[in-house]
Design an enzyme around this catalytic site. Structure first.
Site, PDB file in Angstrom:
ATOM      1  CG  ASP A 151      -1.580   1.113   1.786  1.00  0.00           C
ATOM      2  OD1 ASP A 151      -2.276   1.985   0.456  1.00  0.00           O
ATOM      3  OD2 ASP A 151      -1.810   1.160   2.782  1.00  0.00           O
TER       4      ASP A 151
ATOM      5  CD  GLU B  98      -9.026 -20.439 -12.051  1.00  0.00           C
ATOM      6  OE1 GLU B  98      -9.264 -20.528 -10.779  1.00  0.00           O
ATOM      7  OE2 GLU B  98      -9.602 -19.721 -12.501  1.00  0.00           O
TER       8      GLU B  98
ATOM      9  CG  ASP C 142      -1.375   1.355  -3.700  1.00  0.00           C
ATOM     10  OD1 ASP C 142      -0.023   1.522  -3.985  1.00  0.00           O
ATOM     11  OD2 ASP C 142      -1.638   2.141  -2.662  1.00  0.00           O
TER      12      ASP C 142
ATOM     13  CG  ASN D  12      -2.755   5.319  -0.614  1.00  0.00           C
ATOM     14  OD1 ASN D  12      -2.902   4.191  -0.954  1.00  0.00           O
ATOM     15  ND2 ASN D  12      -3.869   6.001  -1.873  1.00  0.00           N
TER      16      ASN D  12
ATOM     17  CG  HIS E  48      -6.222 -15.663  -6.290  1.00  0.00           C
ATOM     18  ND1 HIS E  48      -5.380 -16.149  -7.737  1.00  0.00           N
ATOM     19  CD2 HIS E  48      -7.436 -15.182  -6.429  1.00  0.00           C
ATOM     20  CE1 HIS E  48      -6.310 -16.303  -8.426  1.00  0.00           C
ATOM     21  NE2 HIS E  48      -7.643 -15.280  -7.399  1.00  0.00           N
ATOM     22  CG  ASP E  49      -8.222 -18.490  -6.303  1.00  0.00           C
ATOM     23  OD1 ASP E  49      -9.158 -17.528  -6.085  1.00  0.00           O
ATOM     24  OD2 ASP E  49      -8.817 -19.386  -7.619  1.00  0.00           O
TER      25      ASP E  49
ATOM     26  CG  ASP F 283     -11.353 -15.451 -12.754  1.00  0.00           C
ATOM     27  OD1 ASP F 283     -11.008 -16.456 -12.716  1.00  0.00           O
ATOM     28  OD2 ASP F 283     -13.032 -15.446 -13.083  1.00  0.00           O
TER      29      ASP F 283
ATOM     30  CG  ASP G  76      -6.120   3.093   0.627  1.00  0.00           C
ATOM     31  OD1 ASP G  76      -5.173   2.140   0.497  1.00  0.00           O
ATOM     32  OD2 ASP G  76      -6.534   3.231  -0.987  1.00  0.00           O
TER      33      ASP G  76
ATOM     34  CG  ASP H  40      -7.305 -12.587 -13.390  1.00  0.00           C
ATOM     35  OD1 ASP H  40      -8.121 -13.243 -13.642  1.00  0.00           O
ATOM     36  OD2 ASP H  40      -6.209 -13.077 -12.774  1.00  0.00           O
TER      37      ASP H  40
HETATM   38  C1  GLC Z   1     -11.351 -17.487 -10.137  1.00  0.00           C
HETATM   39  C2  GLC Z   1     -10.646 -17.328  -9.477  1.00  0.00           C
HETATM   40  C3  GLC Z   1     -11.167 -16.685  -8.232  1.00  0.00           C
HETATM   41  C4  GLC Z   1     -12.083 -16.186  -8.137  1.00  0.00           C
HETATM   42  C5  GLC Z   1     -13.648 -16.870  -9.184  1.00  0.00           C
HETATM   43  C6  GLC Z   1     -14.650 -16.060  -9.865  1.00  0.00           C
HETATM   44  O1  GLC Z   1     -11.129 -19.031  -9.974  1.00  0.00           O
HETATM   45  O2  GLC Z   1      -9.645 -17.494  -9.524  1.00  0.00           O
HETATM   46  O3  GLC Z   1     -10.708 -15.475  -7.622  1.00  0.00           O
HETATM   47  O4  GLC Z   1     -13.024 -15.996  -7.245  1.00  0.00           O
HETATM   48  O5  GLC Z   1     -12.335 -17.542 -10.511  1.00  0.00           O
HETATM   49  O6  GLC Z   1     -14.262 -15.345 -10.699  1.00  0.00           O
HETATM   50 CA    CA Z   2      -3.398   1.885  -0.908  1.00  0.00          CA
END
Ligand code: GLC
Ligand code: CA
Length: 559
Positions: free
Chosen positions: A20, A255, A28, A22, A327-328, A198, A24, A97
């Site tokens: 981050d 994905e 970013d 700034n 991230h999942d 995605d 908040d 993405d």
């Molecule tokens: C993919 C993303 C996930 C998201 C899902 C719906 O699996 O990696 O984070 O929730 O698609 O877009």
């Molecule tokens: Ca920020």
């Protein structure tokens, strides 16, 4: 065939939790810019940014309300252009993405679409009449509840495979497809280097919209048989390739959960002219059954069978990605290694095992310093819609206890991967000077980038060496793969070969010290140790190796 993207090492950035700039509390684009030198020093050659587009953040940016603008919390288009130019100065490519199975319900298309049955945008989404008082089909959404939502304005239901704020786009509609292609060109013309796509294997739906089978104990049927890998998805991808992708020297990564190597070939074999590589999910299921929240004991041979087949069964003209986390998913070292006594050793072992394989490796932010899962005190500390929906569906209805729920999210919750990046031992781990949008893992004083940089034996420095090896030896990128000990439950050993360049990788997956025998290779050759995760190793190559806890070694065989 040689391709630059086969030789890449990718670093995945979850911008909201990276840095981050700034105060908040939200990561970013300028925060990312501050860290470009850090990434260049690690040696990676590409970054993938999770969605950075305008979004009400119901699903953290995967619900896009304007595809051609930057999410205001993340910065401006100027910030993005600067970011792209600065990465390019360091010869680091940038991929974005592409979320085109669904948009946000706040996207202008959907705002229009829902107003009336004859609106020009009506057919951009999937609207159906109910089945009496019931939704059109019995499909459940990925985040719980029905996959259909009744919209009072017109009395019809729209389809949402994810949250109800993520209505599915109707890929049958040619105008919609053209708008998407136009949007892709908009970003490619800015100079980005490709897309991570995605849930791309869900674009096509079975046009009969049949009901599915409801498993015992479930409330809804799975949409998968009717929306995953439906043949028509290949028509869309080929059209997309011809209309857009083929004009640029870029990379595409789809994905795709629910693919086998044979299905994957249909998406990525070079002559199919669809995508370049996929994220497959088979190894993400070895420790869960019957659903993602239920932990299952797993054996090393299960993991080997899955990873091996992705190494050997893809067509030679197909390509694969390599990853332990994103991230999942929960943090790799907590999930497949040991995040307490052997965090460093097992973190490095896992890294070596996958980085020495054939494919393009992806490193998820924080993995390179061995970040671990989180466990927050209060339900409100969790920010993921999937977790909150699960709570409503399962705990509030009395189907599972609070304790079982906690166990499930500690194990599999997506916020495990979304706690802020741990930069140093100052307040909020140096992530933000304000209140972070999601809490920092309280082990940040010990596990952070500052410490990792200062320690020549850190996980970070080990990743750096792995990346250098990949840049040095062609065999790591292009060689064949052969597993040497399929039935062994403790050690994973494999060989890579490209003409007369041969590597041997040996990884102890246990805490125990093991005398590991590898007679065939060891007796007939000499070998040079290229890298190991223990500082002092006996470098002479013997047919019986004494492996310490989670020890991993890569040798180059001398013929
Ligand atoms: C993919 C993303 C996930 C998201 C899902 C719906 O699996 O990696 O984070 O929730 O698609 O877009
Ligand atoms: Ca920020």
């Amino acid at each position: 065939m040689k391709r630059w993207w086969k030789e890449s090492v990718v670093y995945q950035i979850y911008p909201r939790s990276f840095k981050d700039s700034n105060g908040d509390g939200i990561g970013d684009l300028r925060g990312i810019i501050e860290k470009i030198d850090y990434l260049a020093d690690l040696g990676i050659t590409m970054v993938w940014l999770n969605p950075i587009f305008s979004s009400p953040n119901d699903d953290m940016g995967y619900d896009i309300s304007d595809y051609k603008n930057i999410m205001k919390e993340f910065g401006t288009m100027e910030d993005f252009e600067e970011l792209l130019a600065k990465f390019h100065e360091k010869s680091i490519k940038v991929i974005l993405d592409l979320v085109i199975n669904h948009s946000s319900d706040e996207h202008q298309w959907f705002c229009e679409s829902r107003t009336s049955k004859d609106n020009l945008y009506r057919d951009y989404y999937i609207w159906r009449e109910g089945n009496g008082k019931e939704p059109p089909t019995n499909w459940g959404s990925e985040f719980g509840g029905s996959a259909w939502k009744l919209d009072d304005r017109t009395g019809e239901y729209y389809l949402h495979l994810y949250s109800e704020k993520q209505p599915d786009l109707n890929w049958e509609n040619q105008k919609l497809r053209e708008e998407i292609y136009d949007m892709m060109r908009y970003w490619l013309d800015k100079g980005i280097d490709g897309f991570r796509m995605d849930v791309i294997n869900k674009l096509a739906k079975d046009q009969n919209y049949p009901n599915g089978i409801i498993e015992e104990g479930a409330k809804h049927a799975s949409f998968r048989p009717f929306s995953v890998n439906i043949p028509k998805v290949h028509d869309y991808l080929r059209e997309m390739n011809k209309t857009v992708l083929a004009d640029y020297d870029i990379v595409t990564v789809g994905e795709t959960s629910g693919v086998t190597p044979q299905i994957a070939d249909l998406y990525v074999r070079a002559d199919r002219q669809e995508l370049n590589m996929l994220f497959q999910f088979e190894h993400m299921f070895i420790d869960r059954y019957p659903n993602k929240w239920k932990k299952k004991a797993w054996k090393l041979t299960d993991l080997k069978r899955v990873l091996n087949r992705w190494q050997t069964e893809l067509h030679p003209d197909s390509w694969n990605s390599l990853y332990w986390s994103n991230h999942d998913q929960p943090r790799a070292v907590s999930r497949f290694g040991n995040d307490t006594a052997f965090r460093e050793e097992s973190g490095k072992m896992l890294a070596m095992l996958i980085h020495m394989m054939r494919g393009t490796p992806f490193i998820y932010q924080g993995e390179e310093i061995g970040m671990t899962n989180v466990s927050y005190e209060n339900l409100e500390d969790y920010k993921d819609i999937e977790i909150h929906n699960l709570y409503k569906e399962e705990v509030l209805t009395g189907r599972v206890t609070e304790k079982e729920f906690r166990k499930a999210i500690d194990f599999a919750g997506r916020d495990n991967a979304r706690s802020p990046m741990q930069w140093d031992d100052t307040k909020n781990a140096g992530f933000s000077k304000g209140e972070p949008w999601i809490k920092v893992n309280n082990n940040y004083r010990q596990i952070n980038v500052k410490n990792a940089l200062a320690d020549e034996n850190s996980i970070y420095n080990f990743y750096k060496q792995l990346i250098q090896l990949r840049k040095t030896y062609d065999v790591i990128v292009y060689g064949d793969f052969q597993c040497l000990n399929l039935e062994d439950e403790r050690v994973y050993a494999y060989k890579r070969q490209l003409k007369d360049e041969i590597l041997l990788v040996v990884a102890n997956f246990t805490e125990e010290e093991i005398d590991f025998k590898l007679e065939d290779i060891a007796n007939s050759h000499r070998a040079k140790l290229l890298l190991s995760n223990y500082p002092q190793v006996d470098e002479t190559f013997k047919s019986t190796m004494h492996l310490k806890s989670y020890e991993a070694r890569t040798y180059k065989i001398i013929l």
